[in-house]
Design a protein around this motif. Structure first.
Motif, PDB file in Angstrom:
ATOM      1  N   PRO A 158      86.164  54.815  17.121  1.00  0.00           N
ATOM      2  CA  PRO A 158      85.264  53.893  16.847  1.00  0.00           C
ATOM      3  C   PRO A 158      84.002  54.285  16.621  1.00  0.00           C
ATOM      4  CG  PRO A 158      86.641  53.607  18.855  1.00  0.00           C
ATOM      5  CD  PRO A 158      86.977  54.716  18.231  1.00  0.00           C
ATOM      6  N   LYS A 159      83.370  55.313  16.928  1.00  0.00           N
ATOM      7  CA  LYS A 159      82.079  55.684  16.518  1.00  0.00           C
ATOM      8  C   LYS A 159      82.169  56.298  14.995  1.00  0.00           C
ATOM      9  CE  LYS A 159      79.457  56.301  20.615  1.00  0.00           C
ATOM     10  NZ  LYS A 159      78.289  57.009  21.083  1.00  0.00           N
ATOM     11  N   ALA A 160      83.233  56.890  14.710  1.00  0.00           N
ATOM     12  CA  ALA A 160      83.470  57.199  13.297  1.00  0.00           C
ATOM     13  C   ALA A 160      83.545  56.411  12.358  1.00  0.00           C
ATOM     14  CB  ALA A 160      84.870  58.153  13.222  1.00  0.00           C
ATOM     15  N   TRP A 161      83.855  55.044  12.926  1.00  0.00           N
ATOM     16  CA  TRP A 161      83.767  53.699  12.072  1.00  0.00           C
ATOM     17  C   TRP A 161      82.422  53.459  11.875  1.00  0.00           C
ATOM     18  CZ3 TRP A 161      84.412  49.932   8.923  1.00  0.00           C
ATOM     19  CH2 TRP A 161      83.783  48.887   9.092  1.00  0.00           C
ATOM     20  N   ASP A 162      81.425  53.676  12.661  1.00  0.00           N
ATOM     21  CA  ASP A 162      80.061  53.462  12.851  1.00  0.00           C
ATOM     22  C   ASP A 162      79.259  54.480  11.491  1.00  0.00           C
ATOM     23  OD1 ASP A 162      79.968  51.548  14.451  1.00  0.00           O
ATOM     24  OD2 ASP A 162      78.693  52.480  15.968  1.00  0.00           O
ATOM     25  N   VAL A 163      79.832  55.635  11.294  1.00  0.00           N
ATOM     26  CA  VAL A 163      79.517  56.384  10.193  1.00  0.00           C
ATOM     27  C   VAL A 163      79.350  55.634   8.790  1.00  0.00           C
ATOM     28  CG1 VAL A 163      79.862  58.511   8.764  1.00  0.00           C
ATOM     29  CG2 VAL A 163      80.170  58.621  11.270  1.00  0.00           C
ATOM     30  N   LEU A 164      80.431  54.790   8.826  1.00  0.00           N
ATOM     31  CA  LEU A 164      80.367  54.039   7.382  1.00  0.00           C
ATOM     32  C   LEU A 164      79.748  52.736   7.640  1.00  0.00           C
ATOM     33  CD1 LEU A 164      84.157  54.199   6.568  1.00  0.00           C
ATOM     34  CD2 LEU A 164      82.428  55.262   5.319  1.00  0.00           C
ATOM     35  N   LEU A 165      79.562  51.964   8.947  1.00  0.00           N
ATOM     36  CA  LEU A 165      79.056  50.752   9.112  1.00  0.00           C
ATOM     37  C   LEU A 165      77.216  50.830   9.130  1.00  0.00           C
ATOM     38  CD1 LEU A 165      79.206  47.764   9.851  1.00  0.00           C
ATOM     39  CD2 LEU A 165      79.144  48.784  12.332  1.00  0.00           C
ATOM     40  N   ALA A 211      70.904  69.669  10.533  1.00  0.00           N
ATOM     41  CA  ALA A 211      70.394  70.309  11.863  1.00  0.00           C
ATOM     42  C   ALA A 211      70.906  69.319  12.962  1.00  0.00           C
ATOM     43  CB  ALA A 211      69.125  70.782  11.819  1.00  0.00           C
ATOM     44  N   PHE A 212      70.597  68.111  12.649  1.00  0.00           N
ATOM     45  CA  PHE A 212      70.439  66.865  13.712  1.00  0.00           C
ATOM     46  C   PHE A 212      72.039  66.489  14.053  1.00  0.00           C
ATOM     47  CE2 PHE A 212      70.121  62.476  15.295  1.00  0.00           C
ATOM     48  CZ  PHE A 212      69.178  62.846  16.466  1.00  0.00           C
ATOM     49  N   VAL A 213      72.748  66.733  13.208  1.00  0.00           N
ATOM     50  CA  VAL A 213      74.016  66.268  13.353  1.00  0.00           C
ATOM     51  C   VAL A 213      74.860  67.285  14.326  1.00  0.00           C
ATOM     52  CG1 VAL A 213      76.390  66.022  12.264  1.00  0.00           C
ATOM     53  CG2 VAL A 213      74.588  65.057  11.376  1.00  0.00           C
ATOM     54  N   ALA A 214      74.518  68.550  13.878  1.00  0.00           N
ATOM     55  CA  ALA A 214      75.140  69.893  14.590  1.00  0.00           C
ATOM     56  C   ALA A 214      74.330  69.711  15.947  1.00  0.00           C
ATOM     57  CB  ALA A 214      74.647  70.828  14.185  1.00  0.00           C
ATOM     58  N   THR A 262      67.503  55.670   7.670  1.00  0.00           N
ATOM     59  CA  THR A 262      67.510  55.506   9.124  1.00  0.00           C
ATOM     60  C   THR A 262      69.158  55.214   9.170  1.00  0.00           C
ATOM     61  OG1 THR A 262      66.765  53.350   8.688  1.00  0.00           O
ATOM     62  CG2 THR A 262      65.468  55.035   9.751  1.00  0.00           C
ATOM     63  N   GLY A 263      69.664  54.410   8.084  1.00  0.00           N
ATOM     64  CA  GLY A 263      71.125  54.149   8.277  1.00  0.00           C
ATOM     65  C   GLY A 263      71.881  55.363   8.318  1.00  0.00           C
ATOM     66  N   LEU A 264      71.697  56.418   7.292  1.00  0.00           N
ATOM     67  CA  LEU A 264      72.389  57.670   7.241  1.00  0.00           C
ATOM     68  C   LEU A 264      71.869  58.376   8.318  1.00  0.00           C
ATOM     69  CD1 LEU A 264      71.637  58.348   3.491  1.00  0.00           C
ATOM     70  CD2 LEU A 264      73.880  57.783   4.543  1.00  0.00           C
ATOM     71  N   TRP A 265      70.868  58.221   8.986  1.00  0.00           N
ATOM     72  CA  TRP A 265      70.491  59.192   9.973  1.00  0.00           C
ATOM     73  C   TRP A 265      71.060  58.761  11.260  1.00  0.00           C
ATOM     74  CZ3 TRP A 265      67.269  63.359  10.732  1.00  0.00           C
ATOM     75  CH2 TRP A 265      66.909  63.594  11.900  1.00  0.00           C
ATOM     76  N   THR A 266      71.178  57.545  11.442  1.00  0.00           N
ATOM     77  CA  THR A 266      71.877  56.807  12.645  1.00  0.00           C
ATOM     78  C   THR A 266      73.474  57.076  12.532  1.00  0.00           C
ATOM     79  OG1 THR A 266      72.002  54.668  11.843  1.00  0.00           O
ATOM     80  CG2 THR A 266      70.367  55.266  13.307  1.00  0.00           C
ATOM     81  N   ALA A 267      73.935  57.218  11.149  1.00  0.00           N
ATOM     82  CA  ALA A 267      75.352  57.351  11.116  1.00  0.00           C
ATOM     83  C   ALA A 267      75.690  59.049  11.487  1.00  0.00           C
ATOM     84  CB  ALA A 267      75.851  57.025   9.675  1.00  0.00           C
ATOM     85  N   GLY A 268      74.813  59.601  10.938  1.00  0.00           N
ATOM     86  CA  GLY A 268      74.846  61.147  11.285  1.00  0.00           C
ATOM     87  C   GLY A 268      74.792  61.384  13.200  1.00  0.00           C
ATOM     88  N   GLU A 269      73.816  60.568  13.552  1.00  0.00           N
ATOM     89  CA  GLU A 269      73.790  60.813  15.098  1.00  0.00           C
ATOM     90  C   GLU A 269      75.031  60.340  15.881  1.00  0.00           C
ATOM     91  OE1 GLU A 269      70.700  59.417  18.683  1.00  0.00           O
ATOM     92  OE2 GLU A 269      70.875  58.335  16.932  1.00  0.00           O
ATOM     93  N   THR A 270      75.422  59.086  15.172  1.00  0.00           N
ATOM     94  CA  THR A 270      76.742  58.634  15.820  1.00  0.00           C
ATOM     95  C   THR A 270      77.904  59.526  15.376  1.00  0.00           C
ATOM     96  OG1 THR A 270      76.087  56.436  15.441  1.00  0.00           O
ATOM     97  CG2 THR A 270      78.291  56.686  15.578  1.00  0.00           C
ATOM     98  N   LEU A 271      78.071  60.350  14.256  1.00  0.00           N
ATOM     99  CA  LEU A 271      78.994  60.875  14.105  1.00  0.00           C
ATOM    100  C   LEU A 271      78.971  62.282  15.158  1.00  0.00           C
ATOM    101  CD1 LEU A 271      81.312  62.357  12.175  1.00  0.00           C
ATOM    102  CD2 LEU A 271      79.845  63.143  10.783  1.00  0.00           C
ATOM    103  N   GLY A 272      78.018  62.697  15.450  1.00  0.00           N
ATOM    104  CA  GLY A 272      77.632  64.078  16.038  1.00  0.00           C
ATOM    105  C   GLY A 272      78.079  63.520  17.619  1.00  0.00           C
ATOM    106  N   LEU A 273      77.549  62.380  18.201  1.00  0.00           N
ATOM    107  CA  LEU A 273      77.847  61.875  19.208  1.00  0.00           C
ATOM    108  C   LEU A 273      79.490  61.679  19.709  1.00  0.00           C
ATOM    109  CD1 LEU A 273      74.641  59.927  20.370  1.00  0.00           C
ATOM    110  CD2 LEU A 273      75.192  62.296  21.184  1.00  0.00           C
ATOM    111  N   ALA A 274      80.052  61.125  18.425  1.00  0.00           N
ATOM    112  CA  ALA A 274      81.553  60.877  18.378  1.00  0.00           C
ATOM    113  C   ALA A 274      82.185  62.215  18.451  1.00  0.00           C
ATOM    114  CB  ALA A 274      81.766  60.025  17.386  1.00  0.00           C
TER     115      ALA A 274
END
Length: 469
Positions: free
Chosen positions: A54-61, A241-244, A368-380
């Motif tokens: 579900p959070k991987a979906w947010d990477v696109l959303l 760096a933030f995604v890692a 910020t859309g890409l940033w939050t997608a990266g954060e969501t990807l990392g936390l997922a």
């Protein structure tokens, strides 16, 4: 309102939104995987996949929401706050329902129920989070003011994480033992849903009277957004760096309840581990803000990452160290965690401003859309990887009424997921941070160049992309 000096009401009001983002970022990462494996009896590998998808979906959303909020106009609450309000009125209810699986639901049906509700909750969260993160880059063009806004946001974020991490596990066990029960998780979901509602609505209301200093434009497609990100070298390196680091954080969040239950043999130790992480984080925020002003945000971010790395290495030795030393290692990680949360967000605002100065376009929602997608990807990825490590270690799932003895391989898997992998991810992030060279002086130079008429561009804006020297 001066573009360089925002009222305290705006800073504080903006920060209130972090009660929602901090709580949502903490509770599912902390308890959802454990809820699936140790309350609903879902196999560890499947549970990890369900937390991830579900959070991987947010990477696109998220980039799509960012682009839509850039292009929205004529909305009563403005392009950002209207989307934030949409998330505010839907996310709390979906979250509460996610932890309220019908009685007797276990295994595959329980997994399907949670997956659907988590997908809806994550989508509603994206509607709030993406425009929320975009706001600071539009409210001021002063880098120091952006840092002050972020300090308020991170302060509220740390308080939210502390309260969520300490109270949510207690609520989950309120109607059963301290490992949690179906009724306890249902109670926890309702209480946390109310917190999400208060934080999101408060942020919309408190910032509703502000005016936009910097107007934004949008890119027409995800491909164009990625092309813009690649052309902004400081942003690309900071995002990597933030995604890692977000993945490392996600791993430790997902592993906390397992570490407390099976390594420390004290399920209620989850609260103590969180206190050791967040209390030092609160105390360290002014320190990292001062260090960032003195040495630059990048060097301060590297220092914070090294602190977190030391703490992760201590957690990796969890089966050999006494509890006091483990709590001490987590406290060191907490000192670093404060800087890892606050400084990259301030640096993000700088990269957005640099792009505006060099391209002549205002694309806050894109970045910020890409940033939050990266954060969501990392936390997922964090919980997903932890679930995979548990499966490889032959972790045995159970329901809420039975605690299964775990084999030694499962205990090793818990320590690897909680300490070894986060430490490795921090090591990966450090070279990327070291290559980020958008200093405050360089940002000032870019701003001055954009303000001055250009010899080569009659519009008065330069056309070279932000780069590192």
């Amino acid at each position: 309102m001066s573009p360089r000096g925002l009222p305290a009401r705006v800073r504080v009001g903006y920060g209130l939104g972090s009660f929602a983002t901090g709580t949502f970022g903490t509770v599912p990462g902390l308890l959802l995987l454990y809820y699936l494996t140790d309350v609903l009896g879902v196999a560890a590998g499947l549970a990890g996949l369900l937390v991830f998808l579900p959070k991987a979906w947010d990477v696109l959303l998220n980039p799509w929401i960012g682009s839509l909020s850039d292009r929205s106009s004529g909305l009563r609450w403005g392009p950002r706050r209207s989307w934030m309000l949409l998330g505010a009125v839907t996310m709390p209810f979906c979250f509460a329902a996610m932890f309220a699986a019908p009685g007797g639901l276990e295994g595959g049906p329980a997994a399907a129920y949670v997956a659907v509700l988590f997908l809806l909750t994550a989508s509603a969260y994206a509607c709030f989070q993406v425009p929320y993160v975009a706001l600071p880059a539009e409210l001021t063009d002063d880098p120091d003011e952006r840092a002050r806004i972020m300090s308020w946001r991170v302060a509220f974020l740390a308080v939210a994480i502390l309260l969520a991490g300490a109270v949510a596990p207690v609520l989950a066990g309120a109607t059963g033992d301290d490992r949690g029960s179906a009724g306890g998780y249902r109670l926890m979901g309702c209480v946390v849903g109310a917190v999400l509602a208060l934080g999101t609505v408060a942020a919309v209301a408190a910032t509703s009277g502000t005016r936009t200093v910097i107007r934004t434009t949008s890119e027409p497609s995800l491909r164009a957004q990625l092309r813009a990100a690649r052309g902004n070298a400081p942003f690309a390196r900071l995002l990597g760096a933030f995604v890692a680091q977000a993945t490392a954080t996600g791993l430790m969040l997902a592993g906390t309840q397992y570490f407390a239950t099976y390594i420390l043999d004290e399920p209620s130790a989850t609260t103590y581990l969180f206190a050791c992480l967040i209390v030092p984080s609160l105390l360290a925020m002014p320190l990292w803000l001062a260090v960032g002003r003195r040495t630059g945000k990048r060097d301060a971010a590297i220092g914070a990452s090294l602190c977190f790395l030391v703490g992760a290495v201590g957690a990796a030795a969890g089966r050999e160290l006494p509890p006091a030393l483990i709590y001490g290692a987590v406290a060191v990680a907490g000192v670093g965690y404060a800087g890892m949360q606050m400084l990259p967000l301030a640096m993000l605002g700088d990269t957005i401003a640099a792009d505006a100065y060099t391209s002549g376009r205002r694309r806050a929602g894109v970045f910020t859309g890409l940033w939050t997608a990266g954060e969501t990807l990392g936390l997922a990825l964090g919980p997903g990887l932890f679930g995979l490590v548990l499966a490889l270690g032959d972790f045995a799932s159970s329901d809420a009424d039975h605690r299964v003895a775990q084999p030694g391989s499962a205990l090793t898997a818990i320590v690897v997921g909680f300490g070894v992998l986060p430490a490795a991810l921090l090591l990966i992030s450090l070279p990327l941070l070291a290559r980020y060279r958008l200093t405050e002086a360089e940002l000032t130079r870019l701003r001055d160049a954009a303000d001055a008429p250009s010899r080569h561009d009659p519009s008065g804006t330069t056309r070279s992309a932000p780069h590192d020297h």
